[in-house]
Design a protein around this motif. Structure first.
Motif, PDB file in Angstrom:
ATOM      1  N   ALA A 187      28.465  14.015  -5.688  1.00  0.00           N
ATOM      2  CA  ALA A 187      27.893  12.814  -6.299  1.00  0.00           C
ATOM      3  C   ALA A 187      27.756  11.733  -5.254  1.00  0.00           C
ATOM      4  CB  ALA A 187      28.774  12.308  -7.444  1.00  0.00           C
ATOM      5  N   SER A 188      26.711  10.922  -5.382  1.00  0.00           N
ATOM      6  CA  SER A 188      26.481   9.748  -4.561  1.00  0.00           C
ATOM      7  C   SER A 188      26.524  10.103  -3.076  1.00  0.00           C
ATOM      8  CB  SER A 188      27.504   8.664  -4.918  1.00  0.00           C
ATOM      9  OG  SER A 188      27.056   7.393  -4.531  1.00  0.00           O
ATOM     10  N   PHE A 198      16.651  14.478  -4.800  1.00  0.00           N
ATOM     11  CA  PHE A 198      17.826  14.403  -5.668  1.00  0.00           C
ATOM     12  C   PHE A 198      19.063  13.896  -4.928  1.00  0.00           C
ATOM     13  CE2 PHE A 198      15.517  17.097  -8.798  1.00  0.00           C
ATOM     14  CZ  PHE A 198      15.747  16.283  -9.913  1.00  0.00           C
ATOM     15  N   ILE A 199      19.140  14.110  -3.613  1.00  0.00           N
ATOM     16  CA  ILE A 199      20.218  13.476  -2.847  1.00  0.00           C
ATOM     17  C   ILE A 199      20.095  11.962  -2.962  1.00  0.00           C
ATOM     18  CG2 ILE A 199      21.048  12.974  -0.511  1.00  0.00           C
ATOM     19  CD1 ILE A 199      20.536  15.879   0.217  1.00  0.00           C
ATOM     20  N   LEU A 200      18.893  11.456  -2.749  1.00  0.00           N
ATOM     21  CA  LEU A 200      18.678  10.011  -2.808  1.00  0.00           C
ATOM     22  C   LEU A 200      18.841   9.479  -4.229  1.00  0.00           C
ATOM     23  CD1 LEU A 200      15.677   9.692  -0.344  1.00  0.00           C
ATOM     24  CD2 LEU A 200      18.063   9.096   0.065  1.00  0.00           C
ATOM     25  N   ALA A 201      18.458  10.274  -5.219  1.00  0.00           N
ATOM     26  CA  ALA A 201      18.673   9.861  -6.613  1.00  0.00           C
ATOM     27  C   ALA A 201      20.162   9.746  -6.904  1.00  0.00           C
ATOM     28  CB  ALA A 201      18.022  10.864  -7.563  1.00  0.00           C
ATOM     29  N   SER A 202      20.945  10.698  -6.415  1.00  0.00           N
ATOM     30  CA  SER A 202      22.384  10.690  -6.654  1.00  0.00           C
ATOM     31  C   SER A 202      23.069   9.516  -5.977  1.00  0.00           C
ATOM     32  CB  SER A 202      23.005  12.011  -6.161  1.00  0.00           C
ATOM     33  OG  SER A 202      24.363  12.091  -6.530  1.00  0.00           O
ATOM     34  N   CYS A 203      22.403   8.935  -4.957  1.00  0.00           N
ATOM     35  CA  CYS A 203      22.954   7.794  -4.219  1.00  0.00           C
ATOM     36  C   CYS A 203      22.364   6.456  -4.639  1.00  0.00           C
ATOM     37  CB  CYS A 203      22.710   7.987  -2.715  1.00  0.00           C
ATOM     38  SG  CYS A 203      23.558   9.384  -1.988  1.00  0.00           S
ATOM     39  N   ALA A 204      21.480   6.455  -5.615  1.00  0.00           N
ATOM     40  CA  ALA A 204      20.734   5.243  -5.970  1.00  0.00           C
ATOM     41  C   ALA A 204      21.583   4.276  -6.800  1.00  0.00           C
ATOM     42  CB  ALA A 204      19.447   5.609  -6.708  1.00  0.00           C
ATOM     43  N   VAL A 205      22.466   3.560  -6.106  1.00  0.00           N
ATOM     44  CA  VAL A 205      23.336   2.583  -6.774  1.00  0.00           C
ATOM     45  C   VAL A 205      22.481   1.518  -7.455  1.00  0.00           C
ATOM     46  CG1 VAL A 205      25.179   0.887  -6.433  1.00  0.00           C
ATOM     47  CG2 VAL A 205      25.091   2.961  -5.008  1.00  0.00           C
ATOM     48  N   PRO A 206      22.661   1.289  -8.748  1.00  0.00           N
ATOM     49  CA  PRO A 206      21.857   0.284  -9.445  1.00  0.00           C
ATOM     50  C   PRO A 206      21.934  -1.084  -8.765  1.00  0.00           C
ATOM     51  CG  PRO A 206      23.063   1.620 -11.025  1.00  0.00           C
ATOM     52  CD  PRO A 206      23.566   2.012  -9.674  1.00  0.00           C
ATOM     53  N   LEU A 207      20.814  -1.764  -8.699  1.00  0.00           N
ATOM     54  CA  LEU A 207      20.610  -3.059  -8.060  1.00  0.00           C
ATOM     55  C   LEU A 207      20.483  -2.954  -6.537  1.00  0.00           C
ATOM     56  CD1 LEU A 207      22.996  -5.429 -10.057  1.00  0.00           C
ATOM     57  CD2 LEU A 207      20.617  -4.863 -10.521  1.00  0.00           C
ATOM     58  N   VAL A 208      21.163  -1.994  -5.928  1.00  0.00           N
ATOM     59  CA  VAL A 208      21.065  -1.829  -4.476  1.00  0.00           C
ATOM     60  C   VAL A 208      19.862  -0.957  -4.129  1.00  0.00           C
ATOM     61  CG1 VAL A 208      22.210  -1.034  -2.383  1.00  0.00           C
ATOM     62  CG2 VAL A 208      23.543  -2.122  -4.197  1.00  0.00           C
ATOM     63  N   PHE A 209      19.746   0.210  -4.785  1.00  0.00           N
ATOM     64  CA  PHE A 209      18.634   1.132  -4.539  1.00  0.00           C
ATOM     65  C   PHE A 209      17.749   1.221  -5.782  1.00  0.00           C
ATOM     66  CE2 PHE A 209      21.987   2.480  -1.699  1.00  0.00           C
ATOM     67  CZ  PHE A 209      21.319   2.696  -0.508  1.00  0.00           C
ATOM     68  N   LYS A 210      16.476   1.245  -5.551  1.00  0.00           N
ATOM     69  CA  LYS A 210      15.540   1.421  -6.651  1.00  0.00           C
ATOM     70  C   LYS A 210      15.720   2.814  -7.251  1.00  0.00           C
ATOM     71  CE  LYS A 210      10.611   1.096  -7.778  1.00  0.00           C
ATOM     72  NZ  LYS A 210       9.260   0.837  -7.257  1.00  0.00           N
ATOM     73  N   GLY A 211      15.669   2.911  -8.584  1.00  0.00           N
ATOM     74  CA  GLY A 211      15.785   4.205  -9.235  1.00  0.00           C
ATOM     75  C   GLY A 211      14.719   5.180  -8.738  1.00  0.00           C
ATOM     76  N   LEU A 234      13.473   8.769 -14.633  1.00  0.00           N
ATOM     77  CA  LEU A 234      13.995   7.810 -13.671  1.00  0.00           C
ATOM     78  C   LEU A 234      15.495   8.045 -13.523  1.00  0.00           C
ATOM     79  CD1 LEU A 234      13.260   5.312 -11.919  1.00  0.00           C
ATOM     80  CD2 LEU A 234      14.057   3.906 -13.842  1.00  0.00           C
ATOM     81  N   TYR A 235      15.922   8.264 -12.281  1.00  0.00           N
ATOM     82  CA  TYR A 235      17.324   8.592 -11.999  1.00  0.00           C
ATOM     83  C   TYR A 235      17.997   7.501 -11.182  1.00  0.00           C
ATOM     84  CZ  TYR A 235      16.158  13.427 -13.323  1.00  0.00           C
ATOM     85  OH  TYR A 235      15.766  14.554 -13.993  1.00  0.00           O
ATOM     86  N   CYS A 236      19.305   7.353 -11.402  1.00  0.00           N
ATOM     87  CA  CYS A 236      20.106   6.499 -10.532  1.00  0.00           C
ATOM     88  C   CYS A 236      21.392   7.233 -10.154  1.00  0.00           C
ATOM     89  CB  CYS A 236      20.399   5.142 -11.186  1.00  0.00           C
ATOM     90  SG  CYS A 236      21.641   5.178 -12.494  1.00  0.00           S
ATOM     91  N   ASP A 237      22.256   6.537  -9.463  1.00  0.00           N
ATOM     92  CA  ASP A 237      23.487   7.066  -8.882  1.00  0.00           C
ATOM     93  C   ASP A 237      24.269   7.979  -9.839  1.00  0.00           C
ATOM     94  OD1 ASP A 237      25.845   7.445  -7.460  1.00  0.00           O
ATOM     95  OD2 ASP A 237      26.044   5.342  -6.907  1.00  0.00           O
TER      96      ASP A 237
END
Length: 284
Positions: free
Chosen positions: A46-47, A150-163, A170-173
Motif C-alpha cells: 500500500a502507498s 496503480f502504483i501511483l494510485a496507491s500513493c495518491a494521498v488526498p489533497l497532496v496528489f490528484k486522484g 477515480l482512485y486515491c491512496d
C-alpha cells in the motif's frame, strides 16, 4: 538488472504504508532476500510500499530499487510548476481539484524502469496493491492492470496528489482504507505464512506530549484507525491458523534532499530483518 530469485511457496510479504519510507522497505527486502535468502511468493503493498513492492515484483533487485528511489530525478518527479495554482483550486473547493500534484512526471519516471508492464505480468512475485476506489466508495485489492498507474494510485494521498482515473474509476491512496494489506491473504489457501513490515516514526504506544498541528491531528487519527484495522486482521489470521509476524522499523521522518538520509533509511530496514532473523526463521 535482472533479478530472478527462487521463491518460497506459501510465503507472503506485506509492505505497509510508510509516509515516504520507500527506502526502509527496500532495505528490508534486501536483507530478507539477499542475507537470509528468503524470497516471498506473494507481495501485498500500500502507498509508498507499492513503489518498492511493484519494482521488486517486476524483477528489480532491492539495491537497484534503493538507487532508483534515491535519485534526484525521483525527488524532482514530485515537483510541478502548477502546484500553487492547484492549491487555489483546493482552497476554493473546485470540482476536479483533488490534489496539488498531478503526477505526470512521477508516471514518466516510473515508466523509465517499468515500461508498460501489467501487474499480472510480474515474475518475481504475485503482486497485489491496495487502492481506494472513490467512484465506487470502497477499498480494493488490485491484482491486474497497468502497474505504473496503480502504483501511483496507491500513493495518491488526498489533497497532496490528484486522484488517479483508471478505467472509469477515480482512485486515491490505498492507505486511506488499508494501510497494511494482508487481509486478502488470510482466506487464500495457497498462503500459509505472512510477514508484515510497517514503518513508523515513533513506537506504537508512545504518548505524544507536544502541541499538535492540524496535519498532526489527521496523521495521528489515521494511524490510530490503521492500527485498529491491523489488529483485527491479525486476530482474524490467528483464528484461521495463518502464521503472521509483524515487524516494525521506527525511523526519523524522511527529509527530501537531505544528504545521506536515503542510505540511513535503507540500512534501518536491513537492521529490522537482521535483528529479527531468529523470529523470521521460526515463523517459516
Amino acid at each position: 538488472m535482472p533479478f530472478n530469485p527462487s521463491v518460497k511457496p506459501g510465503f507472503a510479504l506485506t509492505l505497509a504504508s510508510s509516509e515516504l519510507g520507500f527506502n526502509v522497505h527496500a532495505g528490508f527486502l534486501d536483507a530478507l532476500t539477499e542475507e537470509m535468502e528468503i524470497r516471498p511468493e506473494h507481495i501485498g503493498a500500500a502507498s509508498s510500499g507499492s513503489y518498492v513492492g511493484g519494482l521488486y515484483a517486476a524483477g528489480i533487485d532491492p539495491k537497484t530499487i534503493h538507487s532508483i528511489l534515491s535519485q534526484g530525478e525521483m525527488t524532482r518527479s514530485f515537483v510541478e510548476w502548477l502546484i500553487p495554482l492547484r492549491g487555489m483550486g483546493l482552497l476554493f473547493n473546485l470540482p476536479g481539484h483533488t490534489g496539488l500534484i498531478k503526477g505526470d512526471k512521477a508516471d514518466a519516471y516510473l515508466r523509465q524502469h517499468l515500461g508498460e508492464i501489467q501487474i499480472e505480468e510480474c515474475t518475481n512475485a504475485t503482486l497485489s496493491l491496495a487502492v481506494t476506489n472513490l467512484t465506487k466508495g470502497c477499498p480494493e485489492i488490485v491484482r491486474s492492470g497497468p502497474l505504473v498507474k496503480f502504483i501511483l494510485a496507491s500513493c495518491a494521498v488526498p489533497l497532496v496528489f490528484k486522484g488517479k482515473s483508471i478505467d472509469g474509476s477515480l482512485y486515491c491512496d490505498g492507505a486511506v482504507s488499508d494501510s497494511s494489506p494482508f487481509h486478502h491473504f488470510v482466506n487464500d489457501p495457497s498462503i500459509n505464512t505472512v510477514l508484515v513490515h510497517e514503518v513508523r516514526h515513533d513506537s506504537r504506544n508512545e504518548a505524544h506530549t507536544k502541541p499538535l498541528t492540524i496535519s498532526g491531528v489527521f496523521a495521528r487519527s489515521h494511524q490510530i484507525i490503521s492500527d485498529r484495522v491491523l489488529d483485527l486482521c491479525l486476530e482474524n489470521a490467528s483464528l484461521v491458523g495463518k502464521r503472521v509476524l509483524l515487524l516494525t522499523s521506527v525511523v526519523p521522518r524522511y527529509r527530501w534532499g537531505k544528504k545521506g538520509v536515503s542510505k540511513q533509511l535503507f540500512e534501518a530496514g536491513r537492521k529490522t530483518v537482521l535483528d529479527n532473523a531468529f523470529k523470521i526463521r521460526e515463523l517459516l
